[in-house]
Motif scaffolding. Structure first.
Motif, PDB file in Angstrom:
ATOM      1  N   VAL A  13      -0.311 -14.665  -2.580  1.00 45.60           N
ATOM      2  CA  VAL A  13      -0.239 -13.984  -3.871  1.00 45.60           C
ATOM      3  C   VAL A  13       0.199 -12.549  -3.566  1.00 45.60           C
ATOM      4  CG1 VAL A  13      -1.472 -13.197  -5.914  1.00 45.60           C
ATOM      5  CG2 VAL A  13      -2.092 -15.389  -4.845  1.00 45.60           C
ATOM      6  N   GLU A  14       1.348 -12.168  -4.068  1.00 43.19           N
ATOM      7  CA  GLU A  14       1.915 -10.864  -3.703  1.00 43.19           C
ATOM      8  C   GLU A  14       2.438 -10.144  -4.939  1.00 43.19           C
ATOM      9  OE1 GLU A  14       5.428  -9.053  -0.786  1.00 43.19           O
ATOM     10  OE2 GLU A  14       5.181 -11.229  -1.046  1.00 43.19           O
ATOM     11  N   MET A  15       2.023  -8.885  -5.081  1.00 41.63           N
ATOM     12  CA  MET A  15       2.530  -8.084  -6.186  1.00 41.63           C
ATOM     13  C   MET A  15       3.929  -7.580  -5.860  1.00 41.63           C
ATOM     14  SD  MET A  15       0.843  -4.707  -7.999  1.00 41.63           S
ATOM     15  CE  MET A  15       1.112  -3.666  -6.567  1.00 41.63           C
ATOM     16  N   GLN A  16       4.799  -7.658  -6.833  1.00 38.72           N
ATOM     17  CA  GLN A  16       6.144  -7.134  -6.633  1.00 38.72           C
ATOM     18  C   GLN A  16       6.049  -5.628  -6.384  1.00 38.72           C
ATOM     19  OE1 GLN A  16       8.743  -7.614  -9.985  1.00 38.72           O
ATOM     20  NE2 GLN A  16      10.447  -6.558  -9.032  1.00 38.72           N
ATOM     21  N   LYS A  17       6.640  -5.169  -5.306  1.00 38.77           N
ATOM     22  CA  LYS A  17       6.567  -3.749  -4.969  1.00 38.77           C
ATOM     23  C   LYS A  17       7.654  -2.979  -5.699  1.00 38.77           C
ATOM     24  CE  LYS A  17       4.604  -4.519  -0.382  1.00 38.77           C
ATOM     25  NZ  LYS A  17       4.788  -4.355   1.078  1.00 38.77           N
ATOM     26  N   GLN A  60       4.036  -4.460 -12.244  1.00 39.33           N
ATOM     27  CA  GLN A  60       5.134  -5.368 -11.941  1.00 39.33           C
ATOM     28  C   GLN A  60       4.648  -6.819 -11.922  1.00 39.33           C
ATOM     29  OE1 GLN A  60       8.466  -3.995 -11.368  1.00 39.33           O
ATOM     30  NE2 GLN A  60       7.245  -2.474 -12.442  1.00 39.33           N
ATOM     31  N   ASP A  61       5.596  -7.723 -11.738  1.00 38.69           N
ATOM     32  CA  ASP A  61       5.269  -9.149 -11.687  1.00 38.69           C
ATOM     33  C   ASP A  61       4.588  -9.504 -10.364  1.00 38.69           C
ATOM     34  OD1 ASP A  61       6.438  -9.492 -14.150  1.00 38.69           O
ATOM     35  OD2 ASP A  61       8.400  -9.987 -13.304  1.00 38.69           O
ATOM     36  N   TYR A  62       4.061 -10.740 -10.330  1.00 43.88           N
ATOM     37  CA  TYR A  62       3.425 -11.257  -9.115  1.00 43.88           C
ATOM     38  C   TYR A  62       4.193 -12.471  -8.621  1.00 43.88           C
ATOM     39  CZ  TYR A  62      -0.713  -8.302  -9.204  1.00 43.88           C
ATOM     40  OH  TYR A  62      -1.562  -7.221  -9.140  1.00 43.88           O
ATOM     41  N   PHE A  63       4.292 -12.595  -7.297  1.00 47.72           N
ATOM     42  CA  PHE A  63       4.883 -13.761  -6.664  1.00 47.72           C
ATOM     43  C   PHE A  63       3.743 -14.604  -6.094  1.00 47.72           C
ATOM     44  CE2 PHE A  63       8.083 -10.328  -5.943  1.00 47.72           C
ATOM     45  CZ  PHE A  63       9.077 -10.831  -6.774  1.00 47.72           C
ATOM     46  N   ILE A  64       3.674 -15.845  -6.523  1.00 47.43           N
ATOM     47  CA  ILE A  64       2.620 -16.747  -6.048  1.00 47.43           C
ATOM     48  C   ILE A  64       3.277 -17.973  -5.428  1.00 47.43           C
ATOM     49  CG2 ILE A  64       0.644 -18.180  -6.714  1.00 47.43           C
ATOM     50  CD1 ILE A  64       0.128 -16.210  -8.995  1.00 47.43           C
ATOM     51  N   SER A  65       2.959 -18.212  -4.169  1.00 48.24           N
ATOM     52  CA  SER A  65       3.489 -19.384  -3.468  1.00 48.24           C
ATOM     53  C   SER A  65       2.370 -20.397  -3.268  1.00 48.24           C
ATOM     54  CB  SER A  65       4.068 -18.983  -2.112  1.00 48.24           C
ATOM     55  OG  SER A  65       5.152 -18.097  -2.274  1.00 48.24           O
ATOM     56  N   ASN A  68       2.467 -19.203 -18.792  1.00 54.81           N
ATOM     57  CA  ASN A  68       3.851 -18.768 -19.016  1.00 54.81           C
ATOM     58  C   ASN A  68       4.473 -18.337 -17.692  1.00 54.81           C
ATOM     59  OD1 ASN A  68       6.230 -17.899 -20.283  1.00 54.81           O
ATOM     60  ND2 ASN A  68       5.423 -15.816 -20.505  1.00 54.81           N
ATOM     61  N   LEU A  69       5.430 -19.134 -17.207  1.00 54.42           N
ATOM     62  CA  LEU A  69       6.079 -18.846 -15.927  1.00 54.42           C
ATOM     63  C   LEU A  69       7.403 -18.130 -16.170  1.00 54.42           C
ATOM     64  CD1 LEU A  69       5.605 -22.312 -14.179  1.00 54.42           C
ATOM     65  CD2 LEU A  69       4.083 -20.318 -14.073  1.00 54.42           C
ATOM     66  N   LYS A  70       7.588 -17.021 -15.493  1.00 55.82           N
ATOM     67  CA  LYS A  70       8.866 -16.328 -15.595  1.00 55.82           C
ATOM     68  C   LYS A  70       9.931 -17.035 -14.752  1.00 55.82           C
ATOM     69  CE  LYS A  70       7.448 -11.649 -16.803  1.00 55.82           C
ATOM     70  NZ  LYS A  70       7.620 -10.207 -16.503  1.00 55.82           N
ATOM     71  N   LYS A  71       9.458 -17.631 -13.658  1.00 54.08           N
ATOM     72  CA  LYS A  71      10.388 -18.327 -12.775  1.00 54.08           C
ATOM     73  C   LYS A  71       9.598 -19.264 -11.876  1.00 54.08           C
ATOM     74  CE  LYS A  71      14.273 -17.449  -9.639  1.00 54.08           C
ATOM     75  NZ  LYS A  71      15.055 -16.406  -8.924  1.00 54.08           N
ATOM     76  N   CYS A  72      10.198 -20.408 -11.555  1.00 58.85           N
ATOM     77  CA  CYS A  72       9.579 -21.347 -10.629  1.00 58.85           C
ATOM     78  C   CYS A  72      10.678 -21.904  -9.725  1.00 58.85           C
ATOM     79  CB  CYS A  72       8.881 -22.481 -11.372  1.00 58.85           C
ATOM     80  SG  CYS A  72       8.175 -23.740 -10.288  1.00 58.85           S
ATOM     81  N   THR A  73      10.525 -21.693  -8.421  1.00 57.74           N
ATOM     82  CA  THR A  73      11.538 -22.114  -7.455  1.00 57.74           C
ATOM     83  C   THR A  73      10.955 -23.163  -6.527  1.00 57.74           C
ATOM     84  OG1 THR A  73      12.518 -19.898  -7.523  1.00 57.74           O
ATOM     85  CG2 THR A  73      13.158 -21.336  -5.690  1.00 57.74           C
ATOM     86  N   PHE A  97       6.301 -19.114  -7.605  1.00 50.95           N
ATOM     87  CA  PHE A  97       6.199 -18.786  -9.024  1.00 50.95           C
ATOM     88  C   PHE A  97       6.286 -17.269  -9.224  1.00 50.95           C
ATOM     89  CE2 PHE A  97       3.689 -22.547  -8.109  1.00 50.95           C
ATOM     90  CZ  PHE A  97       4.111 -23.467  -9.057  1.00 50.95           C
ATOM     91  N   VAL A  98       6.871 -16.891 -10.339  1.00 49.36           N
ATOM     92  CA  VAL A  98       6.880 -15.486 -10.747  1.00 49.36           C
ATOM     93  C   VAL A  98       6.197 -15.401 -12.104  1.00 49.36           C
ATOM     94  CG1 VAL A  98       8.267 -13.450 -11.267  1.00 49.36           C
ATOM     95  CG2 VAL A  98       9.057 -15.084  -9.527  1.00 49.36           C
ATOM     96  N   VAL A  99       5.119 -14.596 -12.164  1.00 51.46           N
ATOM     97  CA  VAL A  99       4.364 -14.454 -13.411  1.00 51.46           C
ATOM     98  C   VAL A  99       4.022 -12.981 -13.624  1.00 51.46           C
ATOM     99  CG1 VAL A  99       3.325 -16.756 -13.361  1.00 51.46           C
ATOM    100  CG2 VAL A  99       2.170 -14.861 -12.206  1.00 51.46           C
ATOM    101  N   SER A 100       3.698 -12.652 -14.869  1.00 51.46           N
ATOM    102  CA  SER A 100       3.261 -11.289 -15.165  1.00 51.46           C
ATOM    103  C   SER A 100       1.836 -11.090 -14.665  1.00 51.46           C
ATOM    104  CB  SER A 100       3.318 -11.034 -16.667  1.00 51.46           C
ATOM    105  OG  SER A 100       2.338 -11.812 -17.331  1.00 51.46           O
TER     106      SER A 100
END
Length: 304
Positions: free
Chosen positions: A286-290, A231-236, A248-253, A262-265
């Motif tokens: 740094v958290e892996m999407q569960k 799954q993707d990773y969430f990095i704050s 390559n960022l999937k999402k940046c909030t 950030f959401v990245v693969s």
């Protein structure tokens, strides 16, 4: 304890209707002492499987095998099974106590044993306050509790439940799950069907998937979770200045106090972390999407 061996069930209604294959060469085991969740969408074949185990209907081919620990003949075997169907019938003019007493007598219990078991389990099921009331006054959750109680009064070795948590409110589901866990801890094998995937994930050590009458998976919950795609990773991180990221960022909030999420693969995770550090940013987490069992189940194409 129970082996479902190469079972196929075909329903034929009349000459003008195409035969319906409810189960297609299904094989699975219910190990002694296990807590097994039986998953599948409506129409997947769960109830048909349970009816075959209980000998309410016969398979077109295949067989159900019972271990000797349950008994050496059908009468002994079914004495050691507690079964709650999805839509049990409750005699509306009986009180909760009278219904439990009646079901205990059907299971061959004497009056003293029935009284002892009702006294023990009614407070655990939180239904003791209503046992003198007629069943027609009971809510769905109260009827589920009484029905569940009837499956354990006679000390069966295995409990089989068909959608026991369906239609209950969150509190009712939590309380009945607690009872299921307690029954299992007391040494009972528990096998229950559900289409509510989080309930299975929460309390079962083993899971069986059916999809359109075919077995998709039979094994531990942990092994199934490991098979899930990465799954993707969430990095704050605290980012004090504007940065043009090469990753390559999937999402940046943008969040308050210069915090960005950030959401990245998985493949891009290290690249982003390196960029953040080289630009003097403070990485907060740094958290892996569960991935959930529900996501695995509903995204499955039969390749588990």
């Amino acid at each position: 304890m129970i082996k479902f061996h190469n079972v196929t069930k075909i329903f034929k209604s009349d000459l003008l209707t195409q035969p319906f294959v409810a189960l297609n060469d299904v094989t699975f085991d219910i190990p002694d002492g296990s807590m097994v969740g039986f998953l599948g969408a409506n129409g997947a074949g769960k109830t048909t499987s349970l009816k075959i185990i209980m000998d309410f209907i016969r398979p077109t081919s295949g067989e159900v095998l019972f271990s000797e620990s349950l008994g050496k003949n059908k009468m002994d075997i079914f004495k050691n099974i507690g079964f709650l169907p999805e839509r049990p019938y409750f005699y509306p003019t009986l009180t909760g106590y009278d219904f439990l007493k009646f079901m205990g007598q059907l299971s061959g219990l004497d009056q003293k044993t029935i009284e002892t078991e009702i006294t023990r389990w009614a407070p655990i099921f939180k239904i003791d306050y209503a046992l003198k009331r007629e069943l027609k006054t009971y809510s769905k959750g109260m009827l589920q509790r009484v029905g569940f109680m009837t499956t354990i009064l006679h000390h069966p070795k295995i409990i089989i439940l068909d959608e026991p948590l369906s239609g209950l409110d969150p509190i009712g589901r939590k309380e009945l799950k607690d009872v299921i866990i307690q029954v299992h801890k007391e040494g009972k094998t528990v096998f229950f069907s559900s289409h509510i995937v989080p309930d299975i994930e929460e309390i079962c050590d083993r899971v069986i998937f059916l999809k359109e009458g075919k077995l998709v998976y039979d094994g531990s919950v942990s092994s199934l979770m490991k098979k899930a795609k990465v799954q993707d990773y969430f990095i704050s991180a605290i980012v004090p200045q504007e940065i043009e990221f090469k990753t390559n960022l999937k999402k940046c909030t943008q969040l308050p106090d210069q915090l960005k999420k950030f959401v990245v693969s998985e493949n891009d995770r290290h690249s982003l972390i390196t960029e953040l550090i080289s630009n003097g940013c403070n990485i907060v987490s740094v958290e892996m999407q569960k991935v959930s069992l529900e996501e695995i189940f509903y995204n499955s194409k039969g390749d588990l």
